[in-house]
Write a protein that holds these residues in place. Structure first.
Motif, PDB file in Angstrom:
ATOM      1  N   GLN A   1      -9.659   4.584   7.295  1.00 51.95           N
ATOM      2  CA  GLN A   1      -8.531   4.551   6.368  1.00 51.95           C
ATOM      3  C   GLN A   1      -7.793   3.216   6.517  1.00 51.95           C
ATOM      4  O   GLN A   1      -7.635   2.703   7.629  1.00 51.95           O
TER       5      GLN A   1
ATOM      6  N   LEU B   1       0.832  -1.193   0.000  1.00 56.83           N
ATOM      7  CA  LEU B   1       0.000   0.000   0.000  1.00 56.83           C
ATOM      8  C   LEU B   1       0.871   1.249   0.000  1.00 56.83           C
ATOM      9  O   LEU B   1       1.866   1.313   0.732  1.00 56.83           O
ATOM     10  N   ASP B   2       0.504   2.206  -0.818  1.00 54.02           N
ATOM     11  CA  ASP B   2       1.157   3.513  -0.784  1.00 54.02           C
ATOM     12  C   ASP B   2       0.499   4.327   0.321  1.00 54.02           C
ATOM     13  O   ASP B   2      -0.637   4.783   0.178  1.00 54.02           O
ATOM     14  N   ARG B   3       1.192   4.470   1.445  1.00 48.98           N
ATOM     15  CA  ARG B   3       0.599   5.123   2.607  1.00 48.98           C
ATOM     16  C   ARG B   3       0.423   6.627   2.416  1.00 48.98           C
ATOM     17  O   ARG B   3      -0.151   7.288   3.271  1.00 48.98           O
ATOM     18  N   THR B   4       0.927   7.165   1.315  1.00 51.52           N
ATOM     19  CA  THR B   4       0.724   8.597   1.059  1.00 51.52           C
ATOM     20  C   THR B   4      -0.627   8.860   0.392  1.00 51.52           C
ATOM     21  O   THR B   4      -1.046  10.008   0.286  1.00 51.52           O
TER      22      THR B   4
ATOM     23  N   PHE C   1      -6.770  -5.669   8.937  1.00 50.97           N
ATOM     24  CA  PHE C   1      -6.480  -5.612   7.512  1.00 50.97           C
ATOM     25  C   PHE C   1      -6.625  -6.986   6.871  1.00 50.97           C
ATOM     26  O   PHE C   1      -7.170  -7.111   5.762  1.00 50.97           O
TER      27      PHE C   1
ATOM     28  N   THR D   1      -4.736   2.662   6.333  1.00 46.41           N
ATOM     29  CA  THR D   1      -3.509   2.826   7.109  1.00 46.41           C
ATOM     30  C   THR D   1      -3.780   2.868   8.608  1.00 46.41           C
ATOM     31  O   THR D   1      -2.852   2.779   9.408  1.00 46.41           O
ATOM     32  N   GLU D   2      -5.037   3.015   9.013  1.00 45.36           N
ATOM     33  CA  GLU D   2      -5.390   3.044  10.426  1.00 45.36           C
ATOM     34  C   GLU D   2      -5.719   1.668  10.980  1.00 45.36           C
ATOM     35  O   GLU D   2      -5.920   1.515  12.187  1.00 45.36           O
TER      36      GLU D   2
END
Length: 252
Positions: A119, A80-83, A128, A121-122
């Motif tokens: 999100q 995953l691109d966390r940006t 996940f 990323t959270e």
């Protein structure tokens, strides 16, 4: 019952080489079955999965799949691109739109109801993995393929995830093909275990494989006590239309 996927004398090479990674693999999985593939690193576990899914070329042998077989896949790693912000709802709607009710049902089925707006990323590692499983269930698969799905989880998380897999199989009747390195929990969830090391060293019920000298030679001290912790006695039939019928006892 007709197998969902069958291979005969399957041989594949490592990409870009003439070195065999697997040879002479005879394999099949039937509706409602949970089959777990184990083996040391480099033994060809993930390569077998990729070949069965049609993602690796065959050197020899053949693979047949049931016509219009629906497969849900949980890969070993997802980068995953966390940006880039992305909610669970958006992730489950890619690459094709999925209705809100379908998404909510899949998340509830995997024990993470209500995460749509979170999100990615959270999420914790366990959350996940369950979202990935929900994604694999969106289109009512007849076969779930999971490549080391508990990687990075602690032991309680592993046990919880494997229990979830059993529940999903019982609810949907989907077969499950799973690669695992977690010997202490893998036996609990499996109808059949296949031990690989470039070829099939041994296969059968968890108890048969746990007692096999080939299995013990590969895993040594790590194999001791596996069945004592998670022995699963099987007394059930797999009904393709109605899912497996269980009368099982577990001992720990």
């Amino acid at each position: 019952m007709t197998a969902l996927i069958t291979s005969k004398k399957l041989t594949i090479h490592r990409p870009g080489t003439s070195e065999p990674v697997l040879h002479d693999i005879d394999f099949s999985i039937s509706p409602g079955e949970i089959v777990t593939v184990v083996g040391p690193n480099g033994s060809g576990k993930s390569s077998l999965i990729r070949a069965l899914l049609g993602h690796m070329p065959l050197v020899s042998g053949m693979i047949s799949r049931r016509k219009e077989l629906r497969i849900g896949y949980v890969p070993q790693q997802v980068q995953l691109d966390r940006t880039i912000p992305m909610t669970v709802r958006r992730f489950l709607s890619l690459p094709h739109w999925v209705g809100a009710e379908t998404i909510a049902d899949a998340l509830a089925r995997t024990g993470v109801a209500g995460l749509e707006a979170r999100q990615l990323t959270e999420l914790s590692g366990g959350q996940f993995q369950r979202v990935l499983l929900a994604r694999a269930l969106l289109h009512d698969p007849q076969l779930l393929v999971l490549d080391e799905p508990t990687q990075g989880l602690d032991q309680p998380g592993m046990v919880g995830f494997y229990r979830l897999i059993e529940d999903v199989r019982n609810q949907t009747g989907a077969a499950v093909l799973m690669v695992s390195h977690d010997l202490l929990v893998v036996m609990r969830s499996s109808d059949r275990v296949i031990c690989l090391n470039g070829h099939i060293c041994c296969e059968g019920t968890p108890q048969d494989v746990g007692n096999a000298p080939e299995y013990r030679a590969l895993f040594g001290a790590e194999a001791r006590g596996t069945l004592a912790l998670y022995r699963h006695h099987h007394d059930h039939d797999h009904d393709h239309d109605h899912g497996p019928q269980h009368d099982c006892a577990e001992h720990g």
